[in-house]
Write a protein that holds these residues in place. Structure first.
Motif, PDB file in Angstrom:
ATOM      1  N   GLY A 213       0.799  -1.224   0.000  1.00  0.00           N
ATOM      2  CA  GLY A 213       0.000   0.000   0.000  1.00  0.00           C
ATOM      3  C   GLY A 213       0.822   1.260   0.000  1.00  0.00           C
ATOM      4  O   GLY A 213       0.319   2.333   0.357  1.00  0.00           O
ATOM      5  N   GLU A 214       2.080   1.184  -0.425  1.00  0.00           N
ATOM      6  CA  GLU A 214       2.911   2.386  -0.535  1.00  0.00           C
ATOM      7  C   GLU A 214       2.694   3.037  -1.899  1.00  0.00           C
ATOM      8  O   GLU A 214       2.749   2.351  -2.927  1.00  0.00           O
ATOM      9  CB  GLU A 214       4.386   2.020  -0.396  1.00  0.00           C
ATOM     10  CG  GLU A 214       4.762   1.295   0.866  1.00  0.00           C
ATOM     11  CD  GLU A 214       6.057   0.535   0.697  1.00  0.00           C
ATOM     12  OE1 GLU A 214       7.068   0.967   1.282  1.00  0.00           O
ATOM     13  OE2 GLU A 214       6.061  -0.494  -0.009  1.00  0.00           O
ATOM     14  N   PRO A 215       2.492   4.350  -1.963  1.00  0.00           N
ATOM     15  CA  PRO A 215       2.403   5.033  -3.258  1.00  0.00           C
ATOM     16  C   PRO A 215       3.812   5.354  -3.745  1.00  0.00           C
ATOM     17  O   PRO A 215       4.452   6.291  -3.272  1.00  0.00           O
ATOM     18  CB  PRO A 215       1.616   6.305  -2.932  1.00  0.00           C
ATOM     19  CG  PRO A 215       1.969   6.592  -1.493  1.00  0.00           C
ATOM     20  CD  PRO A 215       2.226   5.265  -0.836  1.00  0.00           C
ATOM     21  N   ASP A 234       9.094   7.097  -2.291  1.00  0.00           N
ATOM     22  CA  ASP A 234       7.702   7.110  -1.837  1.00  0.00           C
ATOM     23  C   ASP A 234       7.130   8.495  -2.077  1.00  0.00           C
ATOM     24  O   ASP A 234       7.711   9.513  -1.681  1.00  0.00           O
ATOM     25  CB  ASP A 234       7.652   6.760  -0.341  1.00  0.00           C
ATOM     26  CG  ASP A 234       6.263   6.403   0.137  1.00  0.00           C
ATOM     27  OD1 ASP A 234       5.346   7.242  -0.034  1.00  0.00           O
ATOM     28  OD2 ASP A 234       6.089   5.305   0.702  1.00  0.00           O
ATOM     29  N   LEU A 235       5.978   8.561  -2.752  1.00  0.00           N
ATOM     30  CA  LEU A 235       5.365   9.859  -3.061  1.00  0.00           C
ATOM     31  C   LEU A 235       5.040  10.672  -1.812  1.00  0.00           C
ATOM     32  O   LEU A 235       4.954  11.897  -1.864  1.00  0.00           O
ATOM     33  CB  LEU A 235       4.096   9.658  -3.889  1.00  0.00           C
ATOM     34  CG  LEU A 235       4.272   9.511  -5.402  1.00  0.00           C
ATOM     35  CD1 LEU A 235       2.938   9.140  -6.049  1.00  0.00           C
ATOM     36  CD2 LEU A 235       4.820  10.783  -6.025  1.00  0.00           C
ATOM     37  N   LEU A 258       4.513   1.557   6.284  1.00  0.00           N
ATOM     38  CA  LEU A 258       5.898   1.985   6.469  1.00  0.00           C
ATOM     39  C   LEU A 258       6.526   2.282   5.110  1.00  0.00           C
ATOM     40  O   LEU A 258       6.192   1.660   4.094  1.00  0.00           O
ATOM     41  CB  LEU A 258       6.696   0.904   7.190  1.00  0.00           C
ATOM     42  CG  LEU A 258       6.294   0.613   8.640  1.00  0.00           C
ATOM     43  CD1 LEU A 258       7.112  -0.560   9.178  1.00  0.00           C
ATOM     44  CD2 LEU A 258       6.482   1.847   9.511  1.00  0.00           C
ATOM     45  N   LYS A 259       7.472   3.206   5.086  1.00  0.00           N
ATOM     46  CA  LYS A 259       8.119   3.604   3.841  1.00  0.00           C
ATOM     47  C   LYS A 259       9.339   2.734   3.567  1.00  0.00           C
ATOM     48  O   LYS A 259      10.291   2.711   4.344  1.00  0.00           O
ATOM     49  CB  LYS A 259       8.552   5.069   3.910  1.00  0.00           C
ATOM     50  CG  LYS A 259       7.412   6.078   3.939  1.00  0.00           C
ATOM     51  CD  LYS A 259       7.977   7.491   3.959  1.00  0.00           C
ATOM     52  CE  LYS A 259       6.857   8.534   4.011  1.00  0.00           C
ATOM     53  NZ  LYS A 259       7.404   9.905   4.032  1.00  0.00           N
ATOM     54  N   THR A 263      13.638   8.037   0.909  1.00  0.00           N
ATOM     55  CA  THR A 263      14.455   8.951   0.121  1.00  0.00           C
ATOM     56  C   THR A 263      14.693   8.345  -1.250  1.00  0.00           C
ATOM     57  O   THR A 263      14.473   7.145  -1.471  1.00  0.00           O
ATOM     58  CB  THR A 263      15.813   9.214   0.803  1.00  0.00           C
ATOM     59  OG1 THR A 263      16.470   7.953   1.007  1.00  0.00           O
ATOM     60  CG2 THR A 263      15.616   9.917   2.135  1.00  0.00           C
ATOM     61  N   LEU A 264      15.145   9.161  -2.167  1.00  0.00           N
ATOM     62  CA  LEU A 264      15.402   8.697  -3.524  1.00  0.00           C
ATOM     63  C   LEU A 264      16.489   7.634  -3.503  1.00  0.00           C
ATOM     64  O   LEU A 264      17.604   7.880  -3.044  1.00  0.00           O
ATOM     65  CB  LEU A 264      15.809   9.877  -4.407  1.00  0.00           C
ATOM     66  CG  LEU A 264      15.881   9.620  -5.905  1.00  0.00           C
ATOM     67  CD1 LEU A 264      14.487   9.314  -6.451  1.00  0.00           C
ATOM     68  CD2 LEU A 264      16.488  10.822  -6.617  1.00  0.00           C
ATOM     69  N   THR A 265      16.172   6.441  -3.980  1.00  0.00           N
ATOM     70  CA  THR A 265      17.058   5.288  -3.870  1.00  0.00           C
ATOM     71  C   THR A 265      17.245   4.649  -5.238  1.00  0.00           C
ATOM     72  O   THR A 265      16.266   4.320  -5.916  1.00  0.00           O
ATOM     73  CB  THR A 265      16.468   4.247  -2.901  1.00  0.00           C
ATOM     74  OG1 THR A 265      16.218   4.863  -1.636  1.00  0.00           O
ATOM     75  CG2 THR A 265      17.413   3.075  -2.715  1.00  0.00           C
TER      76      THR A 265
END
Length: 563
Positions: A213-215, A234-235, A258-259, A263-265
C-alpha cells in the motif's frame, strides 16, 4: 507558505524541498546466499515446491485462451470496447492561462475516503535542455444519465466538455504542481552519452501502489552505476499531505504503510557486469506477502543474446539478488512477424511498458470466486515497437503479458494479437484497413465506393466517371473513402492501475484499503495512462477480462514436474 486546496490533499504551491538521495554505496553487504540464482536444477529452491502444469493444461487459466473478438484481417489487431479519452491539467476556475503541453500520463486511483479519484503525474514538453514533471489530483466526469457512472463521479459540465471534447475525460481538480527530486550524479556517461550528464530533471516517471500500500514513483535519471538508471521514492516524501490521507482510513486508522523508499534510492542490477549504460522501463511486481521484485528484461534466451528474461528480488536500499529466472523456462517471446508477407509487420522489438498488477482469474461478483496459487497471476502491458524508414517510432503495439504470482514466477501467456482501444488506429495501414473490423465504418466505405464506382482500394488520387450522368465527373477517391480517419500517428501505454469505485456483490461499492490497490479480479476495471504522439495524453478505462483474454500460452518449463 501559500497553499492551494484541491478538495482533498493540500498541495503547497511552491516546489517541495529537495530530499537527500539515499547513498546506496554505503555499508554495502552481499545478499544472503539463499537469494542467489543457481543454475543447478537440484539446488534451485524455486524448483523444489510441487508438481508443475504447463500453462495450457492448468484449468484455472483456461479463461485466458478464449478469443471472443476476431482480429482485424489487415492489421491483426483486436479492438476492445473501451475508448481513449482526454486528460486536461487545467482545473476549474484556473488562476492563469495554461500554455504548457503535457504528455506521458501515469495514473493511480486514490483510496475510497479521498475527495478526489486519481493522482496523475505527467511530463511537460520542454526544449530538451531540461526535464519537468507535474502532479495533480483528478476526477473523471460522466456523460448522459449517469447510469454507468462510478462512485464519486460527477456529470461533465460545459466547461469540462470544452476542454476534454465530447467524450468527456479526466480533469485536474487544482493546478498541477512541479515534482522535484534531488539531482543525481552521472558517473558512467561517455562518448555519445556525455551530453546527458548536464540535463537536469528526471523523465519517464511511473507511479503505482506497492503490495504493502505504498504510493511509489520510479523515475529515470542519471545513475551512480551507469549513465542513466532507475530510482524509487515514496510519493509521501514529496507530498506530505498524501501521508495524512493514507493515515486517515475510516476503517483502519494508522500511521499508514511503512516507507520502504523514504528517500530517492537507486535500484541496482546484480552482478555489476549485467548493467547497461542506459537502463529504462524496469517493471516492478509485488507478491501477496509484500515482497518486491524487479523485472529487467523481456528478450528470450538465444545464442545471440547476452540476456534472456531476467528479474530479481529487491533486498532493501536498492540492492537486489542475481537473476532468479527459472533456468528451465522455455522462451515465450517470438519474432515470427519478421517472416510476414506484409513488410509493415516486420522489424518489431519487444519493450516493457508499464508497472504490473496482481489479478485473480475469476469475477469479484461470483460467490464461488476464491483466490488460489493456481488462479492468481501478474499482468502488465508490453510494447512491440516498429520503426519507420527514418528509424523513428512508427507505432507501439500493445500486448498484455501474464506470469505466475508464485515462485518461480513463470511466464503464462502473451496476447496473440496487439490490442487497440475502440477509437485508436495503427500506423502502417490505410484508414479503411484500420477500421475494417468496425461494421459501421465498413458500411460507410462500401456506400462511398458504390457511389463513386471504386472497385478496389486506391492509395492515390484517381479520376472516375459517373455512369449516372451524361457528363464526366471528377472525384477524389482516396482514403478514408468516406469512413473514419486516423486517430493519432502513434500511442503508447505508460501505466496501469485498478480504477476508482470498484463494485462487488449486488453492485455495492468495494471499500478496499491501500494494501488492496494492487490486486483485483476479472470484472474490475483498470485505468491505462496513454501517451499520444509524444505531445499529448489520454486514458482508457477498461474491464480487465476484456484485456487479458485471447492469450497465446507460453510453453512453461523444459520438463513436466519438479523434482
Amino acid at each position: 507558505m501559500q497553499q492551494t486546496k484541491s478538495q482533498g490533499l493540500m498541495f503547497e504551491s511552491s516546489r517541495p524541498i529537495p530530499l537527500p538521495a539515499a547513498n546506496a554505496t554505503a555499508n554495502h553487504f552481499p545478499p544472503e546466499s539463499k537469494f542467489f540464482y543457481d543454475l543447478s536444477e537440484g539446488n534451485n529452491s524455486f524448483n523444489s515446491t510441487k508438481s508443475y502444469l504447463k500453462p495450457i493444461d492448468n484449468p484455472a487459466l483456461q479463461i485466458l485462451w478464449q478469443c471472443p473478438i476476431q482480429a482485424n484481417r489487415y492489421t491483426n489487431h483486436i479492438r476492445v470496447s473501451a475508448v481513449v479519452r482526454n486528460i486536461t491539467q487545467i482545473p476549474p476556475e484556473p488562476l492563469k492561462p495554461e500554455k504548457r503541453i503535457f504528455w506521458n500520463p501515469t495514473i493511480i486511483s486514490l483510496p475510497y475516503w479521498a475527495e478526489n479519484q486519481y493522482l496523475v503525474v505527467s511530463r511537460i514538453v520542454t526544449d530538451g535542455n531540461h526535464q519537468e514533471n507535474v502532479i495533480c489530483e483528478a476526477n473523471i466526469c460522466y456523460l448522459g444519465s449517469g447510469e454507468d457512472a462510478k462512485a464519486g463521479e460527477k456529470p461533465c459540465t460545459e466547461d469540462d466538455l470544452k476542454l476534454l471534447g465530447p467524450a468527456g475525460g479526466m480533469r485536474c481538480a487544482s493546478p498541477p504542481i512541479s515534482l522535484n527530486v534531488p539531482p543525481t550524479p552521472a558517473e558512467q556517461c561517455y562518448g555519445k552519452f556525455q551530453t546527458y550528464v548536464d540535463v537536469p530533471g528526471f523523465h519517464d516517471p511511473r507511479i503505482f501502489w506497492s503490495g504493502k500500500g505504498e504510493p511509489l514513483m520510479m523515475v529515470n535519471t542519471q545513475s551512480r552505476y551507469a549513465c542513466f538508471g532507475l530510482w524509487m521514492i515514496d510519493l509521501r516524501s514529496l507530498l506530505p499531505p498524501l501521508q495524512n490521507l493514507l493515515a486517515s482510513s475510516p476503517a483502519h486508522p494508522s500511521l499508514g504503510p511503512l516507507k520502504s523508499y523514504p528517500t530517492l534510492t537507486e535500484l541496482t542490477r546484480n552482478p555489476p557486469s549485467t548493467r547497461s549504460t542506459i537502463e529504462k522501463n524496469w517493471l516492478p511486481f509485488f507478491t501477496e506477502s509484500g515482497e518486491s521484485y524487479i523485472h529487467y528484461d523481456l528478450s528470450h534466451p538465444t545464442n545471440t543474446s547476452i540476456r534472456g528474461r531476467t528479474f530479481a528480488k529487491l533486498l532493501g536500499n536498492g540492492f537486489t539478488t542475481t537473476n532468479l529466472t527459472d533456468p528451465l523456462e522455455l522462451p515465450c517471446l517470438i519474432d515470427e512477424d519478421d517472416k510476414d508477407a506484409d513488410p509493415v509487420k516486420r522489424g518489431g522489438t519487444w519493450h516493457q511498458a508499464t508497472n504490473s498488477l496482481r489479478l485473480i482469474l475469476c469475477n469479484r461478483t461470483d460467490p464461488k470466486c476464491q483466490a488460489s496459487d493456481e488462479n492468481t497471476v501478474f499482468f502488465a502491458v508490453i510494447h512491440r515497437k516498429f520503426p519507420n524508414y527514418l528509424d523513428l517510432p512508427l507505432r507501439y503495439e500493445r500486448y498484455f503479458m501474464v506470469w505466475s504470482a508464485t515462485p518461480p514466477f513463470g511466464l503464462v501467456g502473451i496476447s496473440k494479437h496487439p490490442i487497440l482501444m475502440a477509437n485508436e488506429t495503427a500506423s502502417g495501414w490505410t484508414e479503411s484497413q484500420n477500421w475494417d473490423d468496425d461494421p459501421v465504418n465498413v458500411a460507410m466505405v462500401a456506400a462511398f465506393k458504390e457511389k463513386h464506382h471504386i472497385a478496389r482500394d486506391l492509395l492515390h488520387n484517381t479520376t472516375t466517371t459517373s455512369n449516372s450522368s451524361s457528363s464526366s465527373q471528377t472525384t477524389i477517391s482516396q482514403e478514408p473513402y468516406g469512413g473514419k480517419p486516423y486517430w493519432a500517428y502513434f500511442t503508447y501505454t505508460v501505466s496501469i492501475a485498478y480504477a476508482w469505485g470498484r463494485s462487488g456483490m449486488d453492485g455495492a461499492e468495494v471499500r478496499d484499503e491501500v494494501g488492496d490497490k494492487n490486486v483485483g479480479y476479472l470484472d474490475d476495471e483498470v485505468v491505462l495512462g496513454i501517451g499520444i504522439d509524444d505531445m499529448g495524453q489520454g486514458f482508457a478505462r477498461a474491464r480487465v477480462g476484456e484485456l487479458v483474454g485471447c492469450l497465446r500460452s507460453c510453453g512453461g518449463r523444459a520438463y513436466g514436474s519438479a523434482e
